[in-house]
Design an enzyme around this catalytic site. Structure first.
Site: not given
Length: 399
Positions: A122, A152
């Site tokens: 991200d 993740d």
């Protein structure tokens, strides 16, 4: 506009997809646009700011398949945020007063790049979004296409991040050896710390994979080879509250019956409590350029190990972290297939001038598509109500 040159970069932490994604992009361009020149910036956005890159030669094109056999990233990563000018000045990557986005954009122009592929999580893709917006607003005429990398599995709105399946599988392999230590001392406490700052998906998926392995084994409890002793006895994720006293009471019974306790702990689980304790003691909380707490410095596994050791009367405590073992692995079969589909679409979109991030869009029926950068963000929580997870907690007595 005819595409003449493409640039690739990988950034952020490693995941078991980077080398494979580079391979896939190179192979796809060689297949559909062999005339296009390809370069790879070294160490992510750091290399972009420096103009430091490798050329993808004919030899590399012909042998790109080799990259799929390895983990890590052959071109290197770094953690660089293009909107954090102060940090970049401190690191000598831009001069005082420079706009890092302009420096990066001008470097792409100077290097003759028409398309930039970013492979990262991200932070990488939000940085790519900032750069893509700057390029569009200032009419640079470049296309930016990202690929979602994070073990993740916490990128909104993407169903499955590249490399996450492999990381869970590798975390299970790590645990298969570590949990074998349970008889190296009496009343043994093992804490297996798994990566996952804000999202517990990897910890949960690793525990599930490990327990799948347990189900394939034969046991001989008469001589001490007991499935109960090898099992996971607790799974802690950031999305769920941890009642230390209640869990200590439950795990004490496990310790008395089985002789050991094994905990799978997400590194972000209970982090607020740890930070609060550090700040109360006047300790500085270490953070990276993105403002994230440096978990390796805070050491949640050791903190929880100490808390439970005292409460369980553990005579020996072992805290082991599978993160670097799992994140640097080569892609497994499931990831190879997903990455291949993503890199093919990434190239097709890039050649069509379509900026965005390639992924399975959860908000549109999990369709594999090109998702607008402004829809990408991190911190997607793990859904702890999923049947496979609640069933696992019930089986280990935690529900």
């Amino acid at each position: 506009m005819a595409v003449k040159k493409v640039a690739l970069l990988t950034a952020g932490g490693f995941a078991p997809c980077l080398s494979t994604a580079i391979s896939g992009l190179i192979q796809r361009y060689t297949e559909v646009a062999p005339e296009v020149e390809i370069i790879a910036y070294k160490h992510g956005y750091e290399g972009l700011l420096k103009g430091d890159f490798l050329e993808v030669t004919d030899t590399v094109r012909k042998n790109a398949e080799i990259l799929k056999r390895f983990g890590g990233s052959p071109i290197g990563n770094s953690r660089v945020k293009l909107t954090n000018a102060a940090d970049l000045v401190k690191r000598g990557l831009v001069a005082e007063g420079d706009d890092p986005l302009k420096v990066a954009a001008d470097r792409l122009v100077a290097d003759g790049v028409d398309i930039l592929h970013t492979i990262g999580g991200d932070d990488t893709n939000t940085t790519a979004a900032d750069l893509a917006a700057y390029l569009a607003e200032n009419n640079y005429g470049l296309t930016v296409v990202g690929l979602p990398k994070t073990i993740d599995n916490d990128v909104v709105p993407i169903r499955q991040s590249l490399g996450a399946w492999t990381a869970a599988e590798q975390g299970s392999r790590f645990a298969q050896n570590i949990v074998g230590e349970h008889n190296s001392g009496s009343r043994m406490l093992i804490v297996h710390e798994v990566m996952g700052r804000n999202c517990g998906w990897l910890t949960a998926a690793t525990a599930a994979k490990y327990r799948e392995w347990l189900d394939t084994q034969q046991w001989l409890p008469e001589i001490g080879l007991s499935k109960k002793a090898w099992d996971v006895h607790a799974v802690y994720v950031p999305e769920a509250h941890i009642d230390l006293e209640a869990e200590a009471a439950r795990l004490n019974k496990v310790m008395d019956e089985v002789g050991n306790v094994t905990i799978f702990l997400s590194e972000g689980a209970g982090l607020d409590a740890i930070i609060e304790e550090m700040e109360k003691d006047g300790q500085e909380v270490p953070r990276d350029p993105f403002g994230h707490v440096k978990l390796d410095k805070v050491n949640p596994g050791a903190w929880f190990g100490k808390q439970f050791a005292d409460k369980l009367g553990a005579e020996k405590v072992m805290v082991q972290k599978s993160g670097y073992f799992s994140r640097s692995a080569a892609s497994n079969e499931a990831d190879l297939e997903l990455i291949g589909r993503c890199t093919d679409l990434a190239v097709d979109c890039a050649l069509a001038g379509k900026t965005g991030v390639i992924g399975q869009d959860e908000e549109n029926g999990d369709t594999l598509t090109n998702i607008a950068f402004d829809r990408i963000k991190g911190g997607k929580p793990f859904d702890t109500t999923q049947p496979w997870f609640t069933a696992m907690l019930s089986e280990i007595g935690q529900a």
